[in-house]
Design a protein around this motif. Structure first.
Motif, PDB file in Angstrom:
ATOM      1  N   ILE A   1       0.917  -1.110  -0.181  1.00  0.00           N
ATOM      2  CA  ILE A   1       0.076  -0.028  -0.102  1.00  0.00           C
ATOM      3  C   ILE A   1       0.781   1.354  -0.073  1.00  0.00           C
ATOM      4  CG2 ILE A   1      -1.556   1.367   1.276  1.00  0.00           C
ATOM      5  CD1 ILE A   1      -2.871  -1.217  -0.230  1.00  0.00           C
ATOM      6  N   GLU A   2       2.009   1.269   0.817  1.00  0.00           N
ATOM      7  CA  GLU A   2       2.838   2.611   1.020  1.00  0.00           C
ATOM      8  C   GLU A   2       3.554   2.528  -0.510  1.00  0.00           C
ATOM      9  OE1 GLU A   2       5.515   1.161   4.247  1.00  0.00           O
ATOM     10  OE2 GLU A   2       4.151   1.563   5.560  1.00  0.00           O
ATOM     11  N   GLU A   3       3.639   1.496  -1.177  1.00  0.00           N
ATOM     12  CA  GLU A   3       4.307   1.752  -2.659  1.00  0.00           C
ATOM     13  C   GLU A   3       3.275   2.093  -3.706  1.00  0.00           C
ATOM     14  OE1 GLU A   3       7.623   1.619  -3.746  1.00  0.00           O
ATOM     15  OE2 GLU A   3       8.027   1.621  -1.500  1.00  0.00           O
ATOM     16  N   GLY A   4       1.886   2.436  -3.400  1.00  0.00           N
ATOM     17  CA  GLY A   4       1.092   2.919  -4.310  1.00  0.00           C
ATOM     18  C   GLY A   4      -0.015   1.871  -4.588  1.00  0.00           C
ATOM     19  N   ALA A   5       0.142   0.412  -4.056  1.00  0.00           N
ATOM     20  CA  ALA A   5      -0.936  -0.475  -4.728  1.00  0.00           C
ATOM     21  C   ALA A   5      -2.544  -0.165  -4.152  1.00  0.00           C
ATOM     22  CB  ALA A   5      -0.550  -1.790  -4.088  1.00  0.00           C
TER      23      ALA A   5
END
Length: 96
Positions: free
Chosen positions: A65-69
């Motif tokens: 999520i932090e990586e944009g997922a």
């Protein structure tokens, strides 16, 4: 508690060209925890105590999520027996 095995296949919903990049960050995190692990072509298998490994699974979701997922699909397999189970007892005979 005895060591168990947890296998994690993580599929972050990111553009195709970013999938390996995001999965690599999850694997780097797993490596940083110090648990015994093996990367396979479809999943990463870890060995350790259940609570610790489940915390790693939770953090893996957050990394994606932090990586944009926008979404993360994970497949988790747990091999547990009271006296413990190791990766080596299952696949040691196949190693050269």
């Amino acid at each position: 508690m005895a060591n168990i095995n947890v296998s994690l296949q993580i599929l972050p919903r990111v553009p195709d060209e970013r999938i390996y990049e995001v999965v690599d960050k999850v694997i780097a995190y797993i490596a940083s925890t110090g648990v015994k692990y093996e990367v396979g072509p479809m999943e990463t298998t870890m060995e350790g105590e259940l609570d610790e490994l489940l915390e790693i699974v939770k953090k893996a979701q957050n990394i994606c999520i932090e990586e944009g997922a926008s979404r993360v699909l994970s497949v988790v397999k747990i091999d547990y027996k009271p006296e413990g189970v190791t990766m080596n007892e299952k696949i040691g005979k196949y190693r050269k």
